[in-house]
Design a protein around this motif. Structure first.
Motif: not given
Ligand code: SF4
Ligand code: SF4
Lengths: 239, 326
Positions: A152-154, A160-161, A164, A169-170, A177-178
């Motif tokens: 996950c990038s964060k 999820p943020c 997604t 992933c954003e 997206c993990a």
């Molecule tokens: S989109 Fe998914 S992988 Fe990317 S930062 Fe948000 S939760 Fe994490």
């Protein structure tokens, strides 16, 4: 395995151009599999450096060699005498290898020939994917076997943020997206309800935030010591 | 009363709450914050002060919130998990509380790669923090307020009393997980929720039905998000590119029609679209407020704070309730 990629030859040239006798030193395990720093790549870099030196009219000797692993002394000890005849070692091992060797070469500098990137797998030939970040406190049993720290990038721990989009992933359409993967996987496993619980703030001291980490396996050390004593006694060397 | 903020008082009174948004400038221009605060003051119960939105460096949320507060506008300081570890987060919360701020919205924050968009260079090479995530940030704030303890366990002689908010993307992927996502934020301690912008009312209502079945609407105050459309292009962009936002074709068509009616006159095209955008906003506000379980609206007029007064009046939400502190 550890995944890396070759540094641009111009960057390498800038690093090495003032040295006269250079050894490009490859490592034939992880970085050979990812075509970054094995014997073949070490040879190619050595050739490119020789060509560059002759183009620039610089007097420089560049050789190459390689060993199975840079991260255990028993592999490079046998060639150490030869290695120490150079005034620069350009190691194409991963950063671990460069560090480890550098601690053992005295006044001879060891420079990196590759960029070490991550621990990854090879989903298909020529593709390498980061799957674990070595955080020191694995939680994969709680996330369907998919790591939110590495993937996950964060590094979000609780779902999820808002970024997604269609499973991506954003950060990029090319990046899964993990958390999308985790939710889908846990649905399939029938364990989605595990995600309802709020995971508290993590203790990152097991990760690299606690300084360099060391794992010491006492049972193995005790065994090795005992074996050592035995051979020494058998050889009549003791005392 | 948890914080005694104006927003909390309005929500407790049972009247529909109205929050707006104030975007701080990209330079040390405090007057800009004052100007925007004046535009919003009286037209909302509190205004979110964004925290380096899209990862672009701006006057910090906490400083801009303090300026807004001095101007008589109640701020909702936003706090992302992107730029601070738990030490900085708690230090900022203590400071904000000491300055009299009473609302805080916890968000993950846009990834730093967002900062290099359009003509901006941004800071895409920045290192992000994410020591804690949104749920954890909410729980830290609650622990500070209700238990008088820092995250690590040290005691706080004077606890910061925040009305704690979190964001929610009702129609984000994976859609069937989004109610659980909200539940986790509520369980962690979110007193109020501001949602991502809603255009697809049907989609939102179907998610809200699940939320009501889970009883979450009673444990937190959900404010439906409305992003004021300014042009047809903006709606198209949001439909195609903004995660968790889908815009019905009928709304895009309405905006494009308004644009076409102006012919080649660019200035008129802008005016007509802005007028239509305000109309659409008022309709959306009513539809969101009619949705059972919704306790207010969060109206975002991005870089268009001057539109809020008209919208709030046209929606029949003016004047804002005046509920004295106890
Ligand atoms: S989109 Fe998914 S992988 Fe990317 S930062 Fe948000 S939760 Fe994490
Ligand atoms: S949780 Fe930690 S140890 Fe487990 S896969 Fe992820 S980074 Fe690696």
């Amino acid at each position: 395995m550890i995944v890396g990629s070759q540094k641009p030859i111009d960057e390498i040239w800038e690093m090495v151009k003032d040295f006269k006798k250079i050894l490009v030193f490859g490592c034939n395990t992880c970085v050979a599999i990812c075509h970054a720093g094995g014997d073949k790549e070490a040879e190619t870099i050595a050739t490119l450096l020789r060509m560059r030196a002759s183009q620039e009219g610089v007097d420089m000797q560049v050789d190459h060699t390689s060993v199975m692993r840079h991260c255990e002394p028993e592999y490079f000890d046998p060639v150490m005498d030869d290695v120490k005849k150079y005034d620069l070692i350009l190691s194409t091992a991963c950063g671990v290898g460069v560090n480890f060797l550098s601690d053992r070469t005295g006044i001879i500098p060891v420079y990196p020939g590759i960029n070490t990137s991550f621990y990854g797998a090879v989903p298909e030939p020529g593709v390498f994917e980061e799957l674990c970040a070595g955080c020191g406190d694995c939680i994969l049993h709680m996330t369907g076997g998919i790591c939110p720290i590495a993937r996950c990038s964060k590094t979000l721990m609780n779902g999820p943020c808002g970024g997604t989009k269609e499973g991506k992933c954003e950060v990029s359409d090319e990046m899964d997206c993990a958390w999308y993967l985790i939710v889908e996987r846990m649905k399939m496993l029938g364990t989605l309800e595990k995600l309802s619980e709020v995971l508290p703030p993590r203790d990152w001291s097991t990760s690299r935030d606690g300084g360099p980490r060391r794992v010491s396996m006492e049972h193995i050390r005790a065994y090795e010591e005992k074996e050592g004593e035995k051979t020494e006694t058998a050889g009549g060397k003791k005392e | 009363m948890k914080s005694g903020s104006n927003l909390e008082r309005v929500i407790l009174s049972g009247q529909p709450a109205v929050t707006a948004e104030l975007g701080p400038p990209m330079s040390a221009d405090g007057h800009e914050v004052v100007k925007k605060a004046q535009l919003l003051k009286g037209n909302c119960d509190a205004a979110n002060v964004t925290d380096c939105q899209t990862a672009v460096v701006r006057i910090s949320s906490i400083a801009a919130a303090a300026i807004a507060f001095q101007q008589g506008l109640e701020p909702v300081m936003q706090m992302t998990c992107r730029d601070r570890n738990r030490i900085a987060i708690q230090a900022d919360l203590l400071g904000a509380a000491a300055m009299g701020l009473k609302n805080c919205l916890c968000i993950a924050g846009d990834h730093q790669s967002f900062s290099a968009a359009g003509r901006l260079k941004g800071h895409p090479g920045a290192k992000n923090v994410y020591d804690v995530d949104t749920c954890q940030l909410v729980s830290i704030m609650k622990k500070m307020r209700d238990n008088g303890l820092q995250e690590g366990g040290d005691t706080l002689e004077i606890a910061p009393k925040f009305f704690i908010g979190a964001s929610w993307t009702p129609m984000g992927d994976p859609i069937d997980f989004r109610p659980v996502n909200l539940m986790k934020k509520v369980n962690a301690g979110a007193d109020f929720i501001q949602t991502q912008g809603i255009y697809d009312i049907e989609g939102f209502r179907s998610q809200m039905e699940k939320i009501r079945n889970m009883g979450l609407h009673e444990r937190t105050a959900i404010l439906g998000g409305i992003i004021v459309p300014r042009s047809g292009m903006m709606l198209k962009y949001m439909d195609s590119s903004v995660a968790g936002v889908s815009v019905p074709k009928s709304l895009i068509d309405r905006m494009m029609k308004a644009k076409a009616a102006a012919g080649d006159d660019k200035k008129k095209a802008r005016q007509l679209q802005e007028g239509e955008g305000k109309k659409i906003t008022v309709e959306l506000i009513h539809q969101v407020l009619e949705t059972p379980g919704v306790r207010g609206v969060h109206i975002q007029a991005i870089e268009w704070e001057s539109a809020i007064a008209d919208i709030v009046k046209a929606a029949g939400l003016y004047p804002r309730p005046n509920i004295p502190a106890e």
